[in-house]
Design a protein around this motif. Structure first.
Motif, PDB file in Angstrom:
ATOM      1  N   LYS A   1      -1.687   2.048  -8.067  1.00  0.00           N
ATOM      2  CA  LYS A   1      -1.880   1.101  -6.958  1.00  0.00           C
ATOM      3  C   LYS A   1      -3.245   1.276  -6.297  1.00  0.00           C
TER       4      LYS A   1
ATOM      5  N   GLU B   1       0.151  -5.489  -7.552  1.00  0.00           N
ATOM      6  CA  GLU B   1      -1.240  -5.140  -7.285  1.00  0.00           C
ATOM      7  C   GLU B   1      -2.059  -6.400  -6.996  1.00  0.00           C
TER       8      GLU B   1
ATOM      9  N   SER C   1       0.834  -1.204   0.000  1.00  0.00           N
ATOM     10  CA  SER C   1       0.000   0.000   0.000  1.00  0.00           C
ATOM     11  C   SER C   1       0.867   1.251   0.000  1.00  0.00           C
TER      12      SER C   1
ATOM     13  N   HIS D   1      -1.132  -7.636  -3.547  1.00  0.00           N
ATOM     14  CA  HIS D   1      -1.790  -6.799  -2.548  1.00  0.00           C
ATOM     15  C   HIS D   1      -3.216  -7.276  -2.313  1.00  0.00           C
TER      16      HIS D   1
ATOM     17  N   GLN E   1      -7.752  -4.108  -5.050  1.00  0.00           N
ATOM     18  CA  GLN E   1      -8.183  -4.485  -3.693  1.00  0.00           C
ATOM     19  C   GLN E   1      -9.522  -3.889  -3.303  1.00  0.00           C
TER      20      GLN E   1
ATOM     21  N   SER F   1       4.330   1.387  -0.771  1.00  0.00           N
ATOM     22  CA  SER F   1       5.162   1.329  -1.992  1.00  0.00           C
ATOM     23  C   SER F   1       6.183   2.452  -2.050  1.00  0.00           C
TER      24      SER F   1
ATOM     25  N   ARG G   1       2.462   4.143  -8.948  1.00  0.00           N
ATOM     26  CA  ARG G   1       2.190   3.054  -9.884  1.00  0.00           C
ATOM     27  C   ARG G   1       3.127   1.898  -9.585  1.00  0.00           C
TER      28      ARG G   1
END
Length: 602
Positions: free
Chosen positions: A488, A452, A439, A455, A492, A441, A446
Motif C-alpha cells: 500500500k 490502491e 491508508s 486511495h 499516491q 487498512s 498489502r
C-alpha cells in the motif's frame, strides 16, 4: 527410458548421495578408473606385440625349416642329375651281357658301387640303385643294381611309366613294399637310349631317408603346440614331433590345400582354430605347412591379461579400503556437526561442538560455534527489543499522516463550510475518511490494486477540492490487475510528486495526470504520466537508480527512494520504479511489480 534412468542415477549421486559415497566415487574416478583403462590398454598392446613377435618367430622358423628341407631335396636332385650323365650307367644299361666278358661286368659293377658309395657319403642320400632290363652279372648282393622286372608289379613302377620323367615318391607310395622300403623319399629317373632318346633302358632311384626330413622338421620349435607338416597332394606324408602327438584329421590335407600360400591363414582342425602358413617345395610339388594353434598365440597374452586383472582387482580393493577409511575419518566430524545442528533444530540453542583440527572442517565447526553464540545473543536482543518494535510500528503508522496535508484539508473544509455552505463539504469529508481508511487498512501491508487506485483517487479529489480542479486525471486500469495485490501507499506518493513538483510548478498551475495499469506476462506495470515541467534525465536517473537503503523524503509525501526500497524488499531487486522525463514536456514513472494473486499480510 534408459537415458532417464541414467539421468536419475547421476542426479542422485550429485545431489542426494552421502559425502562418503561421493568421496569414494571421486577416488574411484580419479585413481581406479584411469588405472583400469591403462591396464586394459597395456594388456591389449602387450598381447598385440606378443602376437606380432610370435608370428615373426613362426615365420622365421618356417623359413629355416623350408631351407633345410629344400637343401636335402636339392642334394637328391643333384645326385640324380649327376648320375644321369654317367657313362658307366648307360654302358651297363645298354650292353648285352652275352657279348661282354664276366670279368668286365664285375669290374663295372664294383666301379658303379664305389661311385654310388662316394656320392652317398658326399651328399647324405640314403641309397642309390639302378634298375636295368638286361641279365647283367650283379654284385653287392643285388643292392645297387637290380633287375627291372623285380619292380614291375609295384605301384611306384606303374606310376612312373604314366609320366616317365623325374618323379618323386613318398613313403605312402611304397605302402605295398616291405616296411624297410616305406621309410624313404625317392626320386626316380628313367634312363633312355642315347641313340634314340625314346627307348627306356633303366630306372635310376635315389632315396632320401625319412629320418633326415624329420630332423629338419623337428630341429626348430615353432611354438609350444605348433608343428610342421609335409603334404603330398592332400595326403600328410610327414609331420614334426608335435604334429605326431596330435590326432590329425584324415582330411587335413584337403583343408590345408584350400589355404593360400605364402601368407597366414585360418582353419579349424578338430574344432581347434589354427593359423597356417604353407609353401611348395620345388621340384617335388610337396607342400610344407606350419600349423600354429590360436592358443599358442593368445595364451601368453591371456595369462598376462589375467595377471594384470588380478593385480588391478587387488589394487582396487586395497584402494577402496583406504578410501573408505579416510572418508570415515574425515567425515566423522561432519557427522558430529550434523548431530549438533539437529539438536539446534530441535530447540537447543546452547549446544556447542568443540573444534578438532585446523583444516576446513575444523574452521567450519569453529564458525558454527561463533554463529550459535551470535544467534543466542540476537535472540536475547529480540526479546528485549520486542516492545520497542511495537512502539515503532505505531509511530510509523502515525507518521503516515501528513500533518500539513491534514491541516490544509481541514482548513479547506472550514472555508467551504463558511463561505458556501454547500454539499461539497460532505464530499471532501467523505474523501478524506476514505483516504485514511485505506491508508490504515487495519494494519495490512498489502492491498488489492483497486484499493490502491481508490486511495490515489481520493487524494486527487481532495487536492482538486483545494486547488479548484486544476488537475485533470485519466484512469486506464486493466480489469485483470484489479484483484492482484500490491504494497500500500505506492501510487499516491508518485501522483503527489507529479502534482506538486510537476503540474503546480507550471506557470498556469494546471495539467493532466494519466494512470495506465496493465499486465504483461507474470508482471504488472502501472505508469503515472504528467505534463508538468519535467526534469533532466540525468537527475531522474540519479534519483531512481540510486542504491536502496538511503531513505530520502521529498516534499509532498513519501520519498522516491523510500518507495524503491519498499518495492525491492517486498518483491526483489528486479522490481521497483523507473522514470523517463523531458524538461518542459513531463515525466512518466513506471511501477513494476510481480502479478501476485494471494498475499500474506503477516
Amino acid at each position: 527410458m534408459k537415458q532417464n534412468k541414467l539421468k536419475y542415477i547421476f542426479r542422485y549421486i550429485i545431489q542426494d548421495a552421502s559425502l562418503r559415497v561421493k568421496m569414494v566415487l571421486i577416488f574411484f574416478m580419479v585413481l581406479i578408473l584411469p588405472f583400469c583403462f591403462f591396464t586394459l590398454y597395456a594388456t591389449r598392446r602387450i598381447s598385440s606385440v606378443i602376437q606380432e613377435q610370435t608370428f615373426l618367430a613362426a615365420g622365421k622358423t618356417f623359413e629355416e625349416t623350408f631351407t633345410a628341407v629344400q637343401s636335402r631335396i636339392e642334394k637328391v636332385v643333384n645326385v640324380t642329375e649327376l648320375l644321369t650323365y654317367d657313362d658307366m650307367i648307360y654302358k651297363m644299361a645298354s650292353t648285352d651281357p652275352q657279348d661282354y666278358p664276366v670279368i668286365y661286368q664285375l669290374e663295372d659293377s664294383n666301379a658303379l658301387a664305389i661311385s654310388f658309395n662316394q656320392l652317398k657319403q658326399l651328399s647324405g642320400v640314403e641309397n642309390i640303385c639302378l634298375y636295368v632290363k638286361n641279365d647283367y652279372l650283379y654284385s653287392n648282393e643285388n643292392t645297387r643294381i637290380l633287375p627291372l622286372d623285380s619292380a614291375a608289379d609295384t605301384n611306384w613302377y606303374k606310376k612312373l611309366w604314366q609320366a616317365p620323367s623325374n618323379r618323386w615318391y613318398t613313403p605312402l607310395d611304397f605302402a605295398d613294399q616291405p616296411s624297410r622300403e616305406q621309410s624313404f623319399f625317392s626320386c626316380m629317373r628313367v634312363i633312355y637310349d642315347p641313340d634314340t632318346l625314346t627307348t627306356p633302358l633303366a630306372v635310376l632311384r635315389v632315396d632320401l631317408s625319412k629320418s633326415m626330413l624329420e630332423q629338419a622338421l623337428n630341429r626348430t620349435a615353432i611354438t609350444q603346440n605348433g608343428f610342421m607338416l609335409l603334404l603330398s597332394g592332400e595326403n600328410t606324408v610327414l609331420s614334426s614331433e608335435n604334429g605326431a602327438g596330435q590326432n590329425l584329421p584324415e582330411d587335413i590335407g584337403a583343408s590345408l590345400s584350400q589355404s593360400a600360400q605364402d601368407t597366414w591363414n585360418t582353419i579349424e582342425l578338430d574344432g581347434i582354430p589354427c593359423y597356417t602358413y604353407s609353401a611348395t617345395l620345388p621340384p617335388t610339388g610337396w607342400t610344407l605347412v606350419s600349423v600354429v594353434p590360436y592358443t599358442d598365440i593368445y595364451s601368453v597374452g591371456r595369462a598376462l591379461r589375467n595377471e594384470m586383472i588380478g593385480i588391478m582387482a587387488a589394487v582396487a580393493g586395497a584402494a577402496y579400503a583406504v578410501a573408505l577409511y579416510l572418508s570415515n575419518h574425515m567425515l566423522r566430524r561432519i557427522w558430529q556437526l550434523s548431530e549438533t545442528m539437529q539438536k539446534v533444530e530441535d530447540g537447543d540453542v546452547e549446544v556447542r561442538f568443540n573444534s578438532e583440527g585446523k583444516d576446513e572442517i575444523g574452521q567450519l565447526i569453529l564458525h558454527f560455534d561463533h554463529m550459535m553464540g551470535r544467534i543466542q545473543q540476537l535472540m536475547e536482543e529480540k526479546i528485549r527489543y520486542g516492545f520497542e518494535i511495537k512502539n515503532l510500528e505505531l509511530k510509523a503508522l502515525q507518521a503516515q499522516i501528513n500533518p500539513h496535508f491534514l491541516y490544509n484539508t481541514l482548513d479547506t473544509i472550514n472555508c467551504m463550510a463558511i463561505q458556501k455552505a454547500v454539499p461539497e463539504i460532505a464530499g471532501v469529508a467523505t474523501s478524506l475518511a476514505t483516504f485514511y481508511k485505506i491508508s490504515l487498512s487495519r494494519g495490512k501491508d498489502r492491498i488489492p490494486v483497486r484499493d490502491e487506485v481508490l486511495h490515489a483517487k481520493m487524494y486527487l479529489r481532495i487536492q482538486n477540492a483545494r486547488f479548484e480542479n486544476r488537475i485533470q486525471t485519466r484512469w486506464d486500469i486493466s480489469p485483470e490487475i484489479e484483484n492482484l495485490y500490491i504494497i500500500k501507499i505506492v501510487l499516491q506518493p508518485i501522483i503527489e510528486n507529479a502534482a506538486i513538483h510537476g503540474i503546480y510548478e507550471r506557470e498556469d498551475g494546471t495539467g493532466t495526470i494519466t494512470v495506465h495499469g496493465y499486465r504483461k506476462g507474470e508482471d504488472v506495470y502501472i505508469e503515472v504520466a504528467d505534463d508538468g515541467i519535467g526534469m533532466p534525465q540525468e537527475k531522474a536517473d540519479a534519483v531512481f537508480s540510486s542504491p536502496p537503503g538511503e531513505i530520502a523524503r521529498e516534499p509532498g509525501g513519501y520519498g522516491v527512494k523510500n518507495i524503491i526500497d519498499r518495492l525491492k524488499i517486498a518483491y526483489g531487486y528486479e522490481y521497483g520504479l523507473s522514470c523517463k522525463s523531458v524538461p518542459g514536456a513531463g515525466t512518466v514513472v513506471t511501477i513494476h511489480i510481480p502479478a501476485v494473486i494471494e498475499i500474506s499480510n503477516e
